[in-house]
Design a protein around this motif. Sequence first.
Motif, PDB file in Angstrom:
ATOM      1  N   PRO A 164       0.603  -1.308   0.004  1.00  0.00           N
ATOM      2  CA  PRO A 164      -0.005  -0.078  -0.141  1.00  0.00           C
ATOM      3  C   PRO A 164       0.950   1.355   0.074  1.00  0.00           C
ATOM      4  N   ALA A 165       2.178   1.193   0.019  1.00  0.00           N
ATOM      5  CA  ALA A 165       2.692   2.215   0.081  1.00  0.00           C
ATOM      6  C   ALA A 165       3.028   3.163  -1.034  1.00  0.00           C
ATOM      7  N   GLY A 166       2.672   2.449  -2.265  1.00  0.00           N
ATOM      8  CA  GLY A 166       2.613   3.083  -3.620  1.00  0.00           C
ATOM      9  C   GLY A 166       3.985   3.027  -4.167  1.00  0.00           C
ATOM     10  N   SER A 167       4.271   3.857  -5.094  1.00  0.00           N
ATOM     11  CA  SER A 167       5.446   3.713  -5.870  1.00  0.00           C
ATOM     12  C   SER A 167       6.629   4.760  -5.582  1.00  0.00           C
ATOM     13  N   PHE A 168       7.847   4.554  -6.040  1.00  0.00           N
ATOM     14  CA  PHE A 168       8.756   5.259  -5.785  1.00  0.00           C
ATOM     15  C   PHE A 168       9.875   5.400  -7.080  1.00  0.00           C
ATOM     16  N   THR A 169      10.507   6.690  -7.108  1.00  0.00           N
ATOM     17  CA  THR A 169      11.337   6.944  -8.133  1.00  0.00           C
ATOM     18  C   THR A 169      12.418   6.908  -7.686  1.00  0.00           C
ATOM     19  N   THR A 170      13.545   6.241  -8.488  1.00  0.00           N
ATOM     20  CA  THR A 170      14.895   6.296  -8.156  1.00  0.00           C
ATOM     21  C   THR A 170      15.607   7.462  -9.230  1.00  0.00           C
ATOM     22  N   ASP A 171      15.920   8.399  -8.693  1.00  0.00           N
ATOM     23  CA  ASP A 171      16.611   9.463  -9.542  1.00  0.00           C
ATOM     24  C   ASP A 171      17.610  10.236  -8.703  1.00  0.00           C
ATOM     25  N   ASP A 172      18.393  10.943  -9.390  1.00  0.00           N
ATOM     26  CA  ASP A 172      19.643  11.567  -8.824  1.00  0.00           C
ATOM     27  C   ASP A 172      19.945  13.016  -9.424  1.00  0.00           C
ATOM     28  N   HIS A 173      20.275  13.949  -8.514  1.00  0.00           N
ATOM     29  CA  HIS A 173      20.540  15.347  -9.068  1.00  0.00           C
ATOM     30  C   HIS A 173      22.008  15.334  -8.807  1.00  0.00           C
ATOM     31  N   THR A 174      22.861  15.686  -9.868  1.00  0.00           N
ATOM     32  CA  THR A 174      24.277  15.685  -9.489  1.00  0.00           C
ATOM     33  C   THR A 174      24.998  16.936  -9.649  1.00  0.00           C
ATOM     34  N   VAL A 175      26.047  17.472  -9.136  1.00  0.00           N
ATOM     35  CA  VAL A 175      26.841  18.498  -9.381  1.00  0.00           C
ATOM     36  C   VAL A 175      28.382  17.970  -9.375  1.00  0.00           C
ATOM     37  N   LYS A 176      29.068  18.152 -10.308  1.00  0.00           N
ATOM     38  CA  LYS A 176      30.513  17.592 -10.408  1.00  0.00           C
ATOM     39  C   LYS A 176      31.359  18.706 -11.007  1.00  0.00           C
ATOM     40  N   ALA A 177      32.509  18.612 -10.368  1.00  0.00           N
ATOM     41  CA  ALA A 177      33.852  19.275 -10.875  1.00  0.00           C
ATOM     42  C   ALA A 177      34.826  18.239 -11.307  1.00  0.00           C
ATOM     43  N   GLY A 178      35.488  18.594 -12.474  1.00  0.00           N
ATOM     44  CA  GLY A 178      36.358  17.663 -12.934  1.00  0.00           C
ATOM     45  C   GLY A 178      37.636  18.193 -13.753  1.00  0.00           C
ATOM     46  N   VAL A 179      38.499  17.323 -14.394  1.00  0.00           N
ATOM     47  CA  VAL A 179      39.427  17.457 -14.875  1.00  0.00           C
ATOM     48  C   VAL A 179      39.940  16.609 -15.956  1.00  0.00           C
ATOM     49  N   ASN A 180      40.327  17.075 -17.346  1.00  0.00           N
ATOM     50  CA  ASN A 180      40.547  15.978 -18.341  1.00  0.00           C
ATOM     51  C   ASN A 180      41.841  16.305 -18.837  1.00  0.00           C
ATOM     52  N   TYR A 181      42.868  15.055 -19.233  1.00  0.00           N
ATOM     53  CA  TYR A 181      43.940  15.271 -19.868  1.00  0.00           C
ATOM     54  C   TYR A 181      43.365  14.862 -21.283  1.00  0.00           C
ATOM     55  N   ARG A 182      43.764  15.501 -22.367  1.00  0.00           N
ATOM     56  CA  ARG A 182      43.342  15.626 -23.845  1.00  0.00           C
ATOM     57  C   ARG A 182      44.471  15.038 -24.757  1.00  0.00           C
ATOM     58  N   PHE A 183      44.397  14.045 -25.425  1.00  0.00           N
ATOM     59  CA  PHE A 183      45.197  13.319 -26.385  1.00  0.00           C
ATOM     60  C   PHE A 183      45.000  13.945 -27.568  1.00  0.00           C
ATOM     61  N   ASN A 184      46.091  13.807 -28.503  1.00  0.00           N
ATOM     62  CA  ASN A 184      45.888  14.316 -29.862  1.00  0.00           C
ATOM     63  C   ASN A 184      45.376  15.656 -29.827  1.00  0.00           C
ATOM     64  N   TRP A 185      45.871  16.600 -28.949  1.00  0.00           N
ATOM     65  CA  TRP A 185      45.663  17.842 -29.118  1.00  0.00           C
ATOM     66  C   TRP A 185      46.711  18.867 -29.338  1.00  0.00           C
ATOM     67  N   GLY A 186      46.733  19.485 -30.619  1.00  0.00           N
ATOM     68  CA  GLY A 186      47.946  20.039 -30.939  1.00  0.00           C
ATOM     69  C   GLY A 186      48.113  21.694 -30.580  1.00  0.00           C
ATOM     70  N   GLY A 187      47.369  22.029 -29.286  1.00  0.00           N
ATOM     71  CA  GLY A 187      47.595  23.376 -29.064  1.00  0.00           C
ATOM     72  C   GLY A 187      46.941  24.306 -30.116  1.00  0.00           C
ATOM     73  N   PRO A 188      47.066  25.428 -29.770  1.00  0.00           N
ATOM     74  CA  PRO A 188      46.479  26.678 -30.477  1.00  0.00           C
ATOM     75  C   PRO A 188      47.133  26.484 -32.219  1.00  0.00           C
ATOM     76  N   VAL A 189      46.320  26.844 -33.022  1.00  0.00           N
ATOM     77  CA  VAL A 189      46.620  26.883 -34.573  1.00  0.00           C
ATOM     78  C   VAL A 189      46.413  28.321 -34.926  1.00  0.00           C
ATOM     79  N   VAL A 190      47.203  28.894 -35.848  1.00  0.00           N
ATOM     80  CA  VAL A 190      47.073  30.269 -36.356  1.00  0.00           C
ATOM     81  C   VAL A 190      45.720  30.186 -37.244  1.00  0.00           C
ATOM     82  N   ALA A 191      44.932  31.059 -37.183  1.00  0.00           N
ATOM     83  CA  ALA A 191      43.959  31.297 -38.099  1.00  0.00           C
ATOM     84  C   ALA A 191      44.214  31.940 -39.311  1.00  0.00           C
ATOM     85  N   ARG A 192      43.542  31.375 -40.228  1.00  0.00           N
ATOM     86  CA  ARG A 192      43.838  32.063 -41.854  1.00  0.00           C
ATOM     87  C   ARG A 192      43.254  33.460 -41.966  1.00  0.00           C
ATOM     88  N   TYR A 193      44.201  34.132 -42.721  1.00  0.00           N
ATOM     89  CA  TYR A 193      43.852  35.605 -42.792  1.00  0.00           C
ATOM     90  C   TYR A 193      44.223  35.973 -44.643  1.00  0.00           C
TER      91      TYR A 193
END
Length: 243
Positions: free
Chosen positions: A214-243
């Motif tokens: 008789p207790a009825g239904s329940f919902t399994t859900d989560d609100h999350t807040v995250k802070a993180g850091v990534n290491y990026r492969f195959n990133w060549g850094g800044p490139v010069v724009a064409r002009y």
Amino acid sequence: MKKILFATVALLALSAAAPALGADLGNRSYYKQQPAPAYAAPLYNWTGFYLGAHLGGAFSSDSNFSGLTTGNNGNGRFLGGLQVGADWQFNPNWVVGVEGQYSWLSGSVGAVFPGGYVYTNNQRGLGSITGRVGYTWGPGLLYVKGGYAYSDNNENVTLGGVGVPFAINGNHRDGYTVGAGIEYMFAPNWSAKAEYQYYNFGKANFIAPLAMVPAGSFTTDDHTVKAGVNYRFNWGGPVVARY
């Protein structure tokens, strides 16, 4: 004799000044014909694979079981985990990508039912596989994401501290997730991010023991807040724009 001597001195002085004058005229001509190239602002390349980690908090719904007061669902729990993904930048300020993520959770959620039954879900982790799309301006990226979500549930029901058999008619392990965030490249190959992510695993009902039905239904859900850091492969850094 004096006139000849004066003419000779004047001729020598003119000869000495001629190279300097010619050099000066040559330099002026060079600068007029060869202007300095215009400055081109650098662009940042988000295309490539990345691997990272994150920390944050999770908050679950606190209005389940037909309004029955539920444990510490709304009090917040600590989370930490890993992510791996790949991005592709195009056109040239848009980024699309895919990301896999898993977060370990601390604590548990649950409820105390009339009759003394206690339900506890030691939700050990949250997983997701999402696509994302974002808009970038140089080192910054605003994005939205969404896709499949998984809840690593470890549930039990007790009566007087003793475990009792139970049955639930809903999956509440597989669901969906949506979110949004911002990411910033603060150094070559490194980026930091902050994001909000919502997980929903649907509704479920107890079908045993009978005292909990008789207790009825329940919902399994989560609100999350995250802070993180990534290491990026195959990133060549800044490139010069064409002009």
